[in-house]
Design a protein around this motif. Structure first.
Motif, PDB file in Angstrom:
ATOM      1  N   PHE B 277      33.239 -14.941 -32.321  1.00 26.83           N
ATOM      2  CA  PHE B 277      33.148 -13.368 -32.696  1.00 26.83           C
ATOM      3  C   PHE B 277      33.172 -12.524 -31.408  1.00 26.83           C
ATOM      4  O   PHE B 277      33.842 -11.698 -31.131  1.00 26.83           O
ATOM      5  CB  PHE B 277      32.384 -12.987 -33.778  1.00 26.83           C
ATOM      6  CG  PHE B 277      32.039 -11.653 -34.000  1.00 26.83           C
ATOM      7  CD1 PHE B 277      33.120 -11.114 -34.792  1.00 26.83           C
ATOM      8  CD2 PHE B 277      31.226 -10.960 -33.439  1.00 26.83           C
ATOM      9  CE1 PHE B 277      33.083  -9.635 -35.053  1.00 26.83           C
ATOM     10  CE2 PHE B 277      31.029  -9.434 -33.882  1.00 26.83           C
ATOM     11  CZ  PHE B 277      31.954  -9.064 -34.307  1.00 26.83           C
ATOM     12  N   LEU B 278      32.600 -12.851 -30.497  1.00 28.41           N
ATOM     13  CA  LEU B 278      32.179 -12.213 -29.173  1.00 28.41           C
ATOM     14  C   LEU B 278      33.243 -12.321 -28.441  1.00 28.41           C
ATOM     15  O   LEU B 278      33.393 -11.367 -27.408  1.00 28.41           O
ATOM     16  CB  LEU B 278      31.053 -12.938 -28.502  1.00 28.41           C
ATOM     17  CG  LEU B 278      29.523 -12.501 -28.930  1.00 28.41           C
ATOM     18  CD1 LEU B 278      28.348 -13.258 -28.391  1.00 28.41           C
ATOM     19  CD2 LEU B 278      29.453 -10.872 -29.274  1.00 28.41           C
ATOM     20  N   GLN B 279      34.195 -13.175 -28.512  1.00 27.12           N
ATOM     21  CA  GLN B 279      35.618 -13.224 -28.105  1.00 27.12           C
ATOM     22  C   GLN B 279      36.210 -11.889 -28.253  1.00 27.12           C
ATOM     23  O   GLN B 279      36.939 -11.364 -27.534  1.00 27.12           O
ATOM     24  CB  GLN B 279      36.420 -14.388 -28.209  1.00 27.12           C
ATOM     25  CG  GLN B 279      35.719 -15.941 -27.780  1.00 27.12           C
ATOM     26  CD  GLN B 279      35.272 -15.880 -26.153  1.00 27.12           C
ATOM     27  OE1 GLN B 279      36.122 -15.694 -25.510  1.00 27.12           O
ATOM     28  NE2 GLN B 279      34.118 -15.800 -25.857  1.00 27.12           N
ATOM     29  N   VAL B 280      36.427 -11.741 -29.366  1.00 29.42           N
ATOM     30  CA  VAL B 280      36.901 -10.573 -29.902  1.00 29.42           C
ATOM     31  C   VAL B 280      36.165  -9.250 -29.854  1.00 29.42           C
ATOM     32  O   VAL B 280      36.836  -8.227 -29.436  1.00 29.42           O
ATOM     33  CB  VAL B 280      37.222 -10.705 -31.426  1.00 29.42           C
ATOM     34  CG1 VAL B 280      38.257  -9.622 -31.906  1.00 29.42           C
ATOM     35  CG2 VAL B 280      37.593 -11.982 -31.912  1.00 29.42           C
ATOM     36  N   ARG B 281      34.843  -9.326 -30.050  1.00 26.57           N
ATOM     37  CA  ARG B 281      34.043  -7.804 -29.851  1.00 26.57           C
ATOM     38  C   ARG B 281      32.831  -8.457 -29.033  1.00 26.57           C
ATOM     39  O   ARG B 281      31.756  -8.505 -29.398  1.00 26.57           O
ATOM     40  CB  ARG B 281      33.684  -7.185 -31.385  1.00 26.57           C
ATOM     41  CG  ARG B 281      34.740  -6.782 -31.897  1.00 26.57           C
ATOM     42  CD  ARG B 281      34.321  -5.833 -32.941  1.00 26.57           C
ATOM     43  NE  ARG B 281      33.771  -4.729 -32.537  1.00 26.57           N
ATOM     44  CZ  ARG B 281      34.836  -3.498 -32.206  1.00 26.57           C
ATOM     45  NH1 ARG B 281      35.901  -3.638 -32.790  1.00 26.57           N
ATOM     46  NH2 ARG B 281      34.352  -2.584 -31.933  1.00 26.57           N
TER      47      ARG B 281
END
Lengths: 378, 294
Positions: B277-281
């Motif tokens: 998820f941190l890759q996206v946000r």
């Protein structure tokens, strides 16, 4: 910080040659002294039991040297080094379990807890060369993937620390849950031989200790070389002013990634030597609490000093085994208090006392002294 | 239907506990940059406060009603003590607060072991919490519903304080622009202290909910602190809505993964999902927009 370093370097270059040499190679002399104590004095003076303990401390110290690189020099608070320690430890332990089981045999705990069949992914670890390869390749791959994912997206500071700690929690939980494949809570133990050498033979025990101590010395020399290279400068620059480094055209993520992967490999090799010396590797050696213990040693010794992390880790290991035997509950208070006192009052660890002692002595401060006061840029 | 409702409802209850644990974390992190690893131990303190109240009062129903403010006060005062004695010296070095509070957490855990024993103590449920309500064929324990109500009440109270009270306005001003707030005469130091008190107190209330669901335990803080931090990381710092959504999602997703695989596998997968998820946000779900480079 930047200005003090700069002035220290200029004064160093205008110094007479002998002093300059001592400034550059003084650290090597210190490493040589540690080597003398660990490789010559200890094996001849300590009882086999204590020597074994010292071997364990050295294996933790290897992980600590890596933490010093990633945290002290790179500003990445790595709170999950137990995972990489465990990857190395379990890899080695799997090989030793298969050795103990004999050719074609399967490890005893698999018949005890499971249905007596071995999972396919255990098979390659029968081979000694593959095991040695995996001890380095596994942590390198895992840390690269994770580090790439986290660092490239500029996740840093506390977020980075929390994610690494979450990794340690997840890893230990996974180990405990997979009792049929990894021995669960008890971990892997009761080995007989390592690469064909009988583990109960006093000579082999001593040899294992020597390997552990020698590897630690090698790591110290590697980190010393790391620190004085261009890369070392870049790493400290990234720690202290990441954006400036980016504006200079470097990618800070790559710089940090190298330190993170190197730290992981060091921890893994430490774990791989820990398993045969301790005769066991279990989730409690690799979980979040164990990872925090490794940090404790680094903080105590001095996160950004060369010898600080290693000596701090040995001291904490020694403290743990002596104090926890005598005062089982007292040790936890002591450990907690150690964190509070060291981080609050001595953020650069005991190593930060050294320049003060040195400035009282005749002669000058070494150029390294300016680097010793640790900042956490992340 | 059962296969969907059970994890959904249990997960929502877990999310409610995570929310109460994470609110304090996100407040102190957003405002002061302090990472309080001892927040899990404030949950534990709240749980033991609930247990002790019950031992003193006896009547389980009355004890629970009394325990909620008592736990809030006990954990809140512990937080205040931590701020006054240690944290306030460390505002220049936020990352180091993480390690100092790890030390505090170790001490508090051992203290709980020495005072209350290493074994956990059960907390008696009041009779009016002991039932189930059928939801699509699943008998949902009342105490899980109570946990959600408690978390919503805590959230509502906190939002109201932040939005309408003078304290709340000062807190928001300090989060948004500390120097300017100070220039306008807001005593930011005492605002920090109040924030710490509020955040720790909310964790204490979360402790009451944990005591009702699984009893007390000296190490229960360690079970919740990492998921709570993952909630903060995924939710983004400085805004309540991100934390609320992230807590709920993490709770429900973990419950579904537990149902499909196993409890430990679910933990690993949740961690992996947060990293993905941190890759996206990378800044989390919601974030206060700033022009800073960090």
């Amino acid at each position: 910080m930047t200005t003090t370093t700069a002035t220290a370097t200029t004064t160093a270059s205008s110094r007479p040659k002998a002093a300059q040499l001592l400034g550059t190679y003084g650290s090597l002399v210190a490493i040589a002294l540690v080597a003398l104590v660990l490789l010559v004095w200890a094996p001849n003076s300590l009882s086999p039991f204590r020597l074994g303990n010292l071997g364990k401390y050295c294996s933790w110290a290897m992980a600590a040297v890596g933490i010093g690189l990633a945290w002290g020099r790179g500003g990445m608070l790595v709170m999950g080094q137990g995972v990489f320690f465990g990857l190395g430890g379990y890899t080695m332990a799997m090989h030793m379990k298969l050795e103990a089981a004999g050719p074609g045999g399967i490890p005893d705990f698999m018949t005890l807890y499971g249905d007596g069949t071995m999972p396919g992914w255990w098979a390659p670890f029968r081979s000694a060369p593959f095991t040695l390869f995996a001890i380095i390749a596994l942590p390198a791959a895992v840390s690269f993937l994770l580090g790439y994912a986290i660092l490239k997206r500029r996740v840093k500071g506390a977020y980075f620390a929390i994610l690494t700690q979450a990794l340690a929690v997840a890893f230990a939980t996974l180990l405990i849950a997979t009792i049929k494949q990894t021995g669960g809570f008890n971990g892997l133990n009761t080995f007989s031989t390592v690469f064909g050498h009988n583990l109960y033979d006093p000579g082999v025990k001593k040899g294992l200790y020597l390997v552990s101590a020698a590897l630690l010395i090698v790591f110290l020399v590697i980190v010393w070389q790391f620190n004085r290279s261009r890369y070392g400068e870049l790493l400290i620059a990234t720690r202290d002013a990441e954006e400036r480094v980016r504006f200079l055209g470097y990618d800070p993520a790559n710089v940090k990634l190298v330190a993170f992967v190197a730290a992981a490999i060091m921890a893994s090799i430490g774990g791989a030597i820990f398993a045969p010396i301790a005769g066991i590797i279990s989730p409690s050696n690799v979980d979040a609490a164990a990872s925090v213990m490794m940090i404790a040693g680094v903080a105590l010794g001095g996160r950004s000093a060369l010898l600080g992390p290693a000596l701090g880790a040995i001291a904490v290991g020694f403290g743990q085994s002596t104090l926890s035997e005598r005062f089982p509950t007292g040790w936890t208070y002591f450990q907690g208090g150690l964190f509070i006192v060291v981080i609050m009052f001595l953020p650069a660890g005991l190593a930060s006392l050294w320049p003060k002692v040195k400035s009282l002595l005749p002669g000058r401060m070494s150029p390294q002294a300016a680097l010793v006061d640790g900042e956490n840029g992340a | 239907m059962d296969a969907l409702t059970t994890p959904f409802l249990t997960g929502t209850a877990t999310g409610a506990i995570l929310l109460m644990a994470a609110l304090g974390l996100t407040l102190t992190f957003g405002q002061m940059g302090v990472i309080n690893m001892a927040n899990g131990e404030f949950l534990m303190a709240g749980a033991y406060a609930a247990y002790a109240t019950q031992q003193l009062i006896g009547n389980a129903g009355l004890a629970l009603v009394v325990a909620i403010p008592v736990s809030f006060l006990v954990a809140g005062l512990l937080g205040l003590l931590l701020e006054v004695s240690i944290i306030r010296w460390m505002y220049q070095r936020p990352l180091d607060t993480l390690l100092v509070t790890v030390g505090v957490a170790l001490v508090l855990q051992q203290l709980a072991k020495d005072v209350f024993g290493a074994q956990g103590d059960p907390v008696v449920l009041p009779s009016w919490l002991n039932g189930n309500i059928p939801v699509f064929g699943y008998n949902w324990p009342f105490r899980q519903l109570f946990t959600i109500v408690l978390a919503l009440a805590a959230l509502g109270g906190l939002s109201a304080v932040l939005k309408y009270s003078t304290f709340g306005r000062r807190i928001r001003a300090t989060v948004q622009y500390r120097d300017l707030a100070e220039t306008l005469g807001i005593p930011t130091r005492s605002v920090d202290r109040i924030t710490f008190f509020l955040g720790s107190g909310l964790a204490g209330v979360g402790g009451v909910a944990i005591a009702l669901i699984s009893g007390t335990n000296p190490t229960l803080g360690t079970t919740y602190i990492i998921p709570a931090f993952l909630v903060v990381v995924a939710g983004g710092v400085g805004q309540l809505k991100g934390t609320v959504i992230a807590a709920w999602v993490v709770g429900v997703v973990t419950a579904f993964l537990t149902d499909w695989t196993s409890g430990s596998m679910a933990q690993v997968l949740t961690f992996a999902l947060v990293v993905v998820f941190l890759q996206v946000r990378p800044q989390g779900l919601f974030t206060v927009r700033t022009r800073s480079l960090a």
